[in-house]
Design a protein around this motif. Sequence first.
Motif, PDB file in Angstrom:
ATOM      1  N   ASN A 160       0.714  -1.222  -0.106  1.00  0.00           N
ATOM      2  CA  ASN A 160       0.079  -0.080  -0.061  1.00  0.00           C
ATOM      3  C   ASN A 160       0.855   1.218  -0.155  1.00  0.00           C
ATOM      4  O   ASN A 160       0.064   2.311   0.051  1.00  0.00           O
ATOM      5  N   LYS A 161       2.231   1.185  -0.148  1.00  0.00           N
ATOM      6  CA  LYS A 161       3.044   2.224  -0.122  1.00  0.00           C
ATOM      7  C   LYS A 161       3.085   2.605  -1.572  1.00  0.00           C
ATOM      8  O   LYS A 161       4.141   3.682  -2.124  1.00  0.00           O
ATOM      9  N   GLU A 162       2.840   1.649  -2.608  1.00  0.00           N
ATOM     10  CA  GLU A 162       2.911   2.218  -4.095  1.00  0.00           C
ATOM     11  C   GLU A 162       2.686   3.520  -4.589  1.00  0.00           C
ATOM     12  O   GLU A 162       1.479   3.876  -3.927  1.00  0.00           O
ATOM     13  N   ASP A 174      17.584   1.888   4.409  1.00  0.00           N
ATOM     14  CA  ASP A 174      16.482   2.833   3.950  1.00  0.00           C
ATOM     15  C   ASP A 174      15.233   1.829   3.302  1.00  0.00           C
ATOM     16  O   ASP A 174      15.013   2.059   2.227  1.00  0.00           O
ATOM     17  N   GLY A 175      14.556   1.340   3.918  1.00  0.00           N
ATOM     18  CA  GLY A 175      13.550   0.262   3.632  1.00  0.00           C
ATOM     19  C   GLY A 175      12.333   0.233   4.369  1.00  0.00           C
ATOM     20  O   GLY A 175      11.307  -0.222   4.193  1.00  0.00           O
ATOM     21  N   LEU A 176      12.306   1.372   5.490  1.00  0.00           N
ATOM     22  CA  LEU A 176      11.160   1.600   6.334  1.00  0.00           C
ATOM     23  C   LEU A 176      10.810   3.346   6.461  1.00  0.00           C
ATOM     24  O   LEU A 176      12.015   3.687   6.429  1.00  0.00           O
ATOM     25  N   GLY A 215      14.672   8.006  -1.776  1.00  0.00           N
ATOM     26  CA  GLY A 215      15.391   7.436  -2.977  1.00  0.00           C
ATOM     27  C   GLY A 215      16.794   7.299  -2.839  1.00  0.00           C
ATOM     28  O   GLY A 215      17.277   7.744  -1.722  1.00  0.00           O
ATOM     29  N   ASP A 216      17.703   6.842  -3.934  1.00  0.00           N
ATOM     30  CA  ASP A 216      18.889   6.503  -3.879  1.00  0.00           C
ATOM     31  C   ASP A 216      19.689   7.907  -3.653  1.00  0.00           C
ATOM     32  O   ASP A 216      20.960   8.227  -3.244  1.00  0.00           O
ATOM     33  N   VAL A 217      19.329   9.102  -4.464  1.00  0.00           N
ATOM     34  CA  VAL A 217      19.936  10.236  -4.305  1.00  0.00           C
ATOM     35  C   VAL A 217      20.164  10.798  -2.967  1.00  0.00           C
ATOM     36  O   VAL A 217      20.931  11.536  -2.674  1.00  0.00           O
ATOM     37  N   SER A 263      23.627  -8.065   8.057  1.00  0.00           N
ATOM     38  CA  SER A 263      22.556  -9.001   7.880  1.00  0.00           C
ATOM     39  C   SER A 263      22.302  -9.523   6.442  1.00  0.00           C
ATOM     40  O   SER A 263      22.081 -10.856   6.220  1.00  0.00           O
ATOM     41  N   VAL A 264      22.913  -8.611   5.465  1.00  0.00           N
ATOM     42  CA  VAL A 264      22.730  -9.048   3.921  1.00  0.00           C
ATOM     43  C   VAL A 264      23.870 -10.082   3.759  1.00  0.00           C
ATOM     44  O   VAL A 264      23.677 -11.002   3.122  1.00  0.00           O
ATOM     45  N   ILE A 265      25.042  -9.525   4.376  1.00  0.00           N
ATOM     46  CA  ILE A 265      25.963 -10.472   4.124  1.00  0.00           C
ATOM     47  C   ILE A 265      26.088 -11.793   4.373  1.00  0.00           C
ATOM     48  O   ILE A 265      26.157 -12.887   3.752  1.00  0.00           O
TER      49      ILE A 265
HETATM   50  C1  57M Z   1      17.300  -0.288  -1.979  1.00  0.00           C
HETATM   51  N1  57M Z   1      15.154  -0.184  -1.349  1.00  0.00           N
HETATM   52  C2  57M Z   1      13.990  -0.323  -0.752  1.00  0.00           C
HETATM   53  C3  57M Z   1      13.050   4.121  -1.653  1.00  0.00           C
HETATM   54  C4  57M Z   1      14.407   4.536  -0.823  1.00  0.00           C
HETATM   55  C5  57M Z   1      21.341  -7.414  -1.887  1.00  0.00           C
HETATM   56  C6  57M Z   1      19.921  -6.833  -1.308  1.00  0.00           C
HETATM   57  C7  57M Z   1      19.597  -7.109   0.251  1.00  0.00           C
HETATM   58  C8  57M Z   1      19.315  -5.591  -1.867  1.00  0.00           C
HETATM   59  C9  57M Z   1      18.307  -4.989  -1.196  1.00  0.00           C
HETATM   60  C10 57M Z   1      18.135  -3.651  -2.069  1.00  0.00           C
HETATM   61  O1  57M Z   1      17.860  -3.511  -3.025  1.00  0.00           O
HETATM   62  N2  57M Z   1      18.360  -2.408  -1.121  1.00  0.00           N
HETATM   63  C11 57M Z   1      18.637  -0.950  -1.710  1.00  0.00           C
HETATM   64  C12 57M Z   1      16.181  -0.651  -0.846  1.00  0.00           C
HETATM   65  C13 57M Z   1      12.866   0.543  -1.233  1.00  0.00           C
HETATM   66  O2  57M Z   1      12.977   1.809  -1.004  1.00  0.00           O
HETATM   67  C14 57M Z   1      13.252   2.734  -2.023  1.00  0.00           C
HETATM   68  O3  57M Z   1      14.769   2.630  -2.247  1.00  0.00           O
HETATM   69  C15 57M Z   1      15.321   3.874  -1.656  1.00  0.00           C
HETATM   70  C16 57M Z   1      16.662   3.743  -0.970  1.00  0.00           C
HETATM   71  N3  57M Z   1      17.593   3.411  -2.027  1.00  0.00           N
HETATM   72  O4  57M Z   1      14.581   5.795  -0.494  1.00  0.00           O
HETATM   73  O5  57M Z   1      13.122   4.884  -2.820  1.00  0.00           O
HETATM   74  C17 57M Z   1      11.419   0.032  -0.620  1.00  0.00           C
HETATM   75  O6  57M Z   1      11.674   0.267   0.782  1.00  0.00           O
HETATM   76  C18 57M Z   1      10.569   0.707   1.573  1.00  0.00           C
HETATM   77  N4  57M Z   1      10.778   2.227   2.077  1.00  0.00           N
HETATM   78  C19 57M Z   1       9.666   2.501   2.967  1.00  0.00           C
HETATM   79  N5  57M Z   1      10.079   3.838   3.527  1.00  0.00           N
HETATM   80  C20 57M Z   1      10.881   4.595   3.342  1.00  0.00           C
HETATM   81  O7  57M Z   1      11.223   5.784   3.666  1.00  0.00           O
HETATM   82  O8  57M Z   1       8.784   1.755   3.275  1.00  0.00           O
HETATM   83  C21 57M Z   1      11.774   2.848   1.772  1.00  0.00           C
HETATM   84  C22 57M Z   1      11.819   4.239   2.375  1.00  0.00           C
HETATM   85  C23 57M Z   1      10.330   0.905  -0.941  1.00  0.00           C
HETATM   86  C24 57M Z   1       9.489   0.878   0.153  1.00  0.00           C
HETATM   87  O9  57M Z   1       8.652  -0.376   0.016  1.00  0.00           O
HETATM   88  O10 57M Z   1       9.726   0.489  -2.034  1.00  0.00           O
HETATM   89  C25 57M Z   1      13.417  -1.800  -0.787  1.00  0.00           C
HETATM   90  O11 57M Z   1      13.673  -2.457   0.100  1.00  0.00           O
HETATM   91  O12 57M Z   1      13.489  -2.280  -1.918  1.00  0.00           O
HETATM   92  N6  57M Z   1      17.261  -5.884  -1.404  1.00  0.00           N
HETATM   93  C26 57M Z   1      16.119  -5.927  -0.513  1.00  0.00           C
HETATM   94  O13 57M Z   1      16.147  -5.229   0.386  1.00  0.00           O
HETATM   95  C27 57M Z   1      15.428  -6.986  -0.875  1.00  0.00           C
HETATM   96  N7  57M Z   1      15.855  -8.131   0.302  1.00  0.00           N
HETATM   97  C28 57M Z   1      16.265  -9.535  -0.691  1.00  0.00           C
HETATM   98  O14 57M Z   1      15.966  -9.707  -1.776  1.00  0.00           O
HETATM   99  N8  57M Z   1      16.778 -10.077   0.355  1.00  0.00           N
HETATM  100  C29 57M Z   1      17.050 -11.609  -0.027  1.00  0.00           C
HETATM  101  C30 57M Z   1      18.751 -11.536  -0.175  1.00  0.00           C
HETATM  102  C31 57M Z   1      18.879 -10.998  -1.296  1.00  0.00           C
HETATM  103  C32 57M Z   1      19.453 -10.951   0.870  1.00  0.00           C
HETATM  104  C33 57M Z   1      16.965 -12.422   1.192  1.00  0.00           C
HETATM  105  O15 57M Z   1      16.697 -12.299   2.217  1.00  0.00           O
HETATM  106  O16 57M Z   1      16.699 -13.542   0.897  1.00  0.00           O
HETATM  107  C34 57M Z   1      13.843  -6.980  -0.584  1.00  0.00           C
HETATM  108  N9  57M Z   1      13.353  -5.674  -0.535  1.00  0.00           N
HETATM  109  C35 57M Z   1      12.026  -5.502  -0.925  1.00  0.00           C
HETATM  110  N10 57M Z   1      11.184  -6.668  -1.201  1.00  0.00           N
HETATM  111  N11 57M Z   1      11.498  -4.428  -0.996  1.00  0.00           N
HETATM  112  C36 57M Z   1      13.247  -7.921  -1.106  1.00  0.00           C
HETATM  113  C37 57M Z   1      11.797  -7.874  -1.216  1.00  0.00           C
END
Ligand code: 57M
Length: 357
Positions: A67-69, A192-194, A263-265, A300-302
Motif C-alpha cells: 500500500n506504499k505504491e 532505507d527500507g522503512l 530515494g538513492d539520491v 545481515s545481508v552479507i
Molecule cells: C534499496 N530499497 C527499498 C526508496 C528508498 C542485496 C539486497 C539485500 C539489496 C536490497 C536492496 O535493493 N536494497 C537497496 C532498498 C525500497 O526503497 C526505495 O529505495 C530507496 C533507498 N535506496 O528511498 O526509494 C522500498 O523500501 C520501502 N521504504 C519505506 N519507507 C522509506 O522511507 O517503506 C523505503 C523508504 C520502498 C518501500 O517499500 O519501495 C527496498 O527495500 O526495496 N534488497 C532488498 O532489500 C530485498 N531483499 C532481498 O531480496 N533479500 C534476500 C537476499 C538478496 C538477501 C533474502 O533475504 O533472501 C527486499 N526488498 C524488498 N522486497 N522491498 C526483497 C523484497
Amino acid sequence: MLYHLLYPLHTYHTIFNVFQYITFRTIYAVVTALFLSFIVGPYLIKKMSAMQIGQVIRKNGPPQHLNKEGTPTMGGVIILLAVIAPTLLWANLKNPYIWLLIAVTLGLGVIGFVDDFKKIVQKNSKGLLPRYKFLWQVVIALGVGLFLYFMGFSTSITVPFFKNAVIPLGWLYIPFVILVIVGASNAVNLTDGLDGLAIGPITIVAATYMLFAYLTGHVKIANYLQILYVPQVGELTIFAGALVGASLGFLWFNSYPAQIFMGDVGSLALGGAVGTLAVMTKQEILLVLVGGVFVVEALSVIFQVSSFKLRGKRMFRMAPLHHHFELNGWPEPKIIVRFWIISIILSLIAISTLKLR
Ligand code: 57M
C-alpha cells in the motif's frame, strides 16, 4: 557567504563578532536547513504526486509495503538542498574540507539521482547497473583519499577506547578511505527500507559528528581531551549542523506513514556524507559504533547471502534485518522507533569514548 559578508563588519560594530563563532553559525545552519526543508518539502511532494513520480513496490517483499505504491520518492533532493545551501550560507568558504564534503555529498547524490531517474521516471526497472553505481562510488571516494593524502592529512587512524593506539597506514590510507565512504554509502542505502528508518539514525550520527568536528577542530579542547587536533576541521561542525537540520526536516515528511521516500539520491549521498565526516574528524573506526544500525543492516545481508550460498539455508526470514522483524509481525513504527533508540544508545557510548580511554 554570510560569514564573509558580515564578519568583516565587526570593525564597525562588535555585534558582527558573533559571526566568527562556529557555535553561532552552526545553530543557524540547523535552523536554515529546517526551514528550507519545510518550504521545499511540500512543494516537491505536490509536484511529484502531480507528475505521478512514485515508488514502484517490489511484489516479493513484506506484503504491508504494497500500500506504499506510488509514494513520491527522490526526496533526497530536498535533503541535498537543505544541507548544501545553509553550509554555503554559514560556513567559511575558504575552508577546503567544506568544499570536499560538499563535493562528495553532491557527487554521490548525482549517482543516486541517475539511478532513481532511470528507475522511476524512465521506468527502467534495472536503473543504473550495480557495477557502475559501485564504480562511481569508488571513483568519488578515491578522489577524497587522494586529496587528503596529497594535502598532507594525517594517514594514521585512532582506535576508540585506546588512548595511545594509533595505526599509521601510509598510502594504505587511500583504500581505507574508500572502504569507509563506499561502505557507509551502501549501508545507509540498504537500511532505507522503512519510513524514517534511515533518516532517524542519520540525524543521530550527524549530531554525534557535529560534536566530534567541533572538539577535533578546537585546539584547547582537543588537547584537554587528548584527541587528535585537526586544524580547520572545526568548520565541518556547520556542515554537520546543516545535516542535522536537513535530516530532521526530511523526517517531518518521511515519518510513518511517509509522504515521501528519499530515494538513492538521498541514501547514497547521506551515507557518503557521514563516512566523509568520520574520515575528516579522524573518528573513522568509531563510525562502526555510531552508525551501528547501518552496520548491522549491511551485515545481515552479507550473512544472509553467505549462509544461503554455503548452507543452502537462510539466516533471517528476509534481509536486510528490518524485513526479518516485519515478517515476524512487528508493526513498522515499532521497528523504526526501536532502531532509533538503539542508535541513540550507540551514539552515547561513542561520545563516552572521549573519556573512556
Ligand atoms: C534499496 N530499497 C527499498 C526508496 C528508498 C542485496 C539486497 C539485500 C539489496 C536490497 C536492496 O535493493 N536494497 C537497496 C532498498 C525500497 O526503497 C526505495 O529505495 C530507496 C533507498 N535506496 O528511498 O526509494 C522500498 O523500501 C520501502 N521504504 C519505506 N519507507 C522509506 O522511507 O517503506 C523505503 C523508504 C520502498 C518501500 O517499500 O519501495 C527496498 O527495500 O526495496 N534488497 C532488498 O532489500 C530485498 N531483499 C532481498 O531480496 N533479500 C534476500 C537476499 C538478496 C538477501 C533474502 O533475504 O533472501 C527486499 N526488498 C524488498 N522486497 N522491498 C526483497 C523484497
